[in-house]
Each structure stands twice: as structure tokens, then as C-alpha cells.
Write an enzyme that holds these catalytic residues in place. Structure first.
Site, PDB file in Angstrom:
ATOM      1  CB  CYS A  49       1.459  -6.187 -94.298  1.00 44.99           C
ATOM      2  SG  CYS A  49       0.718  -7.762 -94.757  1.00 44.99           S
ATOM      3  CD  GLU A  64       4.513 -12.828 -95.594  1.00 43.34           C
ATOM      4  OE1 GLU A  64       5.581 -12.205 -95.473  1.00 43.34           O
ATOM      5  OE2 GLU A  64       3.515 -12.372 -96.176  1.00 43.34           O
ATOM      6  CG  HIS A  72       9.668 -18.358 -81.012  1.00 44.25           C
ATOM      7  ND1 HIS A  72       9.763 -19.558 -81.676  1.00 44.25           N
ATOM      8  CD2 HIS A  72       8.438 -18.324 -80.446  1.00 44.25           C
ATOM      9  CE1 HIS A  72       8.640 -20.230 -81.501  1.00 44.25           C
ATOM     10  NE2 HIS A  72       7.812 -19.505 -80.777  1.00 44.25           N
TER      11      HIS A  72
END
Length: 138
Positions: free
Chosen positions: A22, A125, A65
Site C-alpha cells: 500500500c 476498500e 476518478h
């Protein structure tokens, strides 16, 4: 009485402190469930789903986005700016937990009707990992 609506968006981020994958630039198809708790009105509705969508959609659209970046991550902010990338600059690392708190704060500031007593947000997530918190309004 409780009602809920699900929202979805695509967003990139990274966790510079992370010891694993991550730390890298990556993205997710995020989903969140917004649950509100309150007294039904004279028509039997806690809140019209259309009204809930009208409140939440602008927050989701801002993130969709985009790349969420912590204001302390100046190196990445400069790169994103040079690429003219849509960004959401925040003052926290973009963990699912912090995104959940961010959404709760934004929803609170958006102004819900007086009959709404509590808001709960669950941020997914991945398809099997989420963070959840709730906020009492009155």
C-alpha cells in the site's frame, strides 16, 4: 427507523508509511453504505432516497476518478499537479478508517433534516474489507 443507500467511486491513493504494497500508488473501487437513523415524517419517510442521493452524490463525485493525497505528501502533490490529475487534498493519510471519518464530517456539514438523529458510514476498500463509524447529530 433506519434507511440506507450505497454509493460507489473509483479513487487512487497511497499510504507512504505502509511497510507493504500500500506504499505504492494504487487504486480501489470504493463503496460506501450511508445509513441514517431518524423519525419518519408525516408521510412515513425518514428521508426520501432521492434527497439522500442529492446530499451524498456531490461528495462522491468529488472523489470519483481522483487521487486522494495527504497535504504532507508534497512530492506526490507536485507530481499530480504536473500531470494535471484530479486530486482530493486532505490532511490525513487515506486509510479506509480516515476516509470513513472524512465522509461522516462532509455529510454532517452538508446539513441533514432535523428528524435525522444518527448517521453511519461503512467504507469498503475491497470487496471484503471495510471501516465503519457513526455520528450522533442531536
Amino acid at each position: 427507523m433506519k434507511i440506507a443507500k450505497e454509493f460507489k467511486w473509483e479513487m487512487g491513493h497511497r499510504l507512504p508509511f505502509h511497510k507493504g504494497k500500500c506504499k505504492n500508488l494504487h487504486g480501489h473501487t470504493y463503496r460506501c453504505m450511508v445509513e441514517i437513523d431518524g423519525a419518519p415524517d408525516e408521510n412515513g419517510m425518514v428521508l426520501d432516497y432521492y434527497e439522500l442521493k442529492r446530499i451524498i452524490d456531490p461528495i462522491i463525485e468529488e472523489m470519483d476518478h481522483s487521487f486522494m493525497v495527504c497535504s504532507k505528501d508534497t512530492e506526490l502533490m507536485n507530481i499530480l499537479k504536473s500531470l494535471e490529475t484530479k486530486t482530493v487534498v486532505v490532511d490525513f493519510d487515506s486509510t479506509a478508517e480516515n476516509i470513513c471519518l472524512y465522509l461522516l464530517d462532509r455529510i454532517k456539514k452538508a446539513g441533514l433534516p432535523e428528524n435525522i438523529k444518527k448517521v453511519k458510514v461503512r467504507v469498503l476498500e475491497t470487496e471484503n474489507s471495510y471501516a465503519e463509524d457513526e455520528l450522533s447529530l442531536r
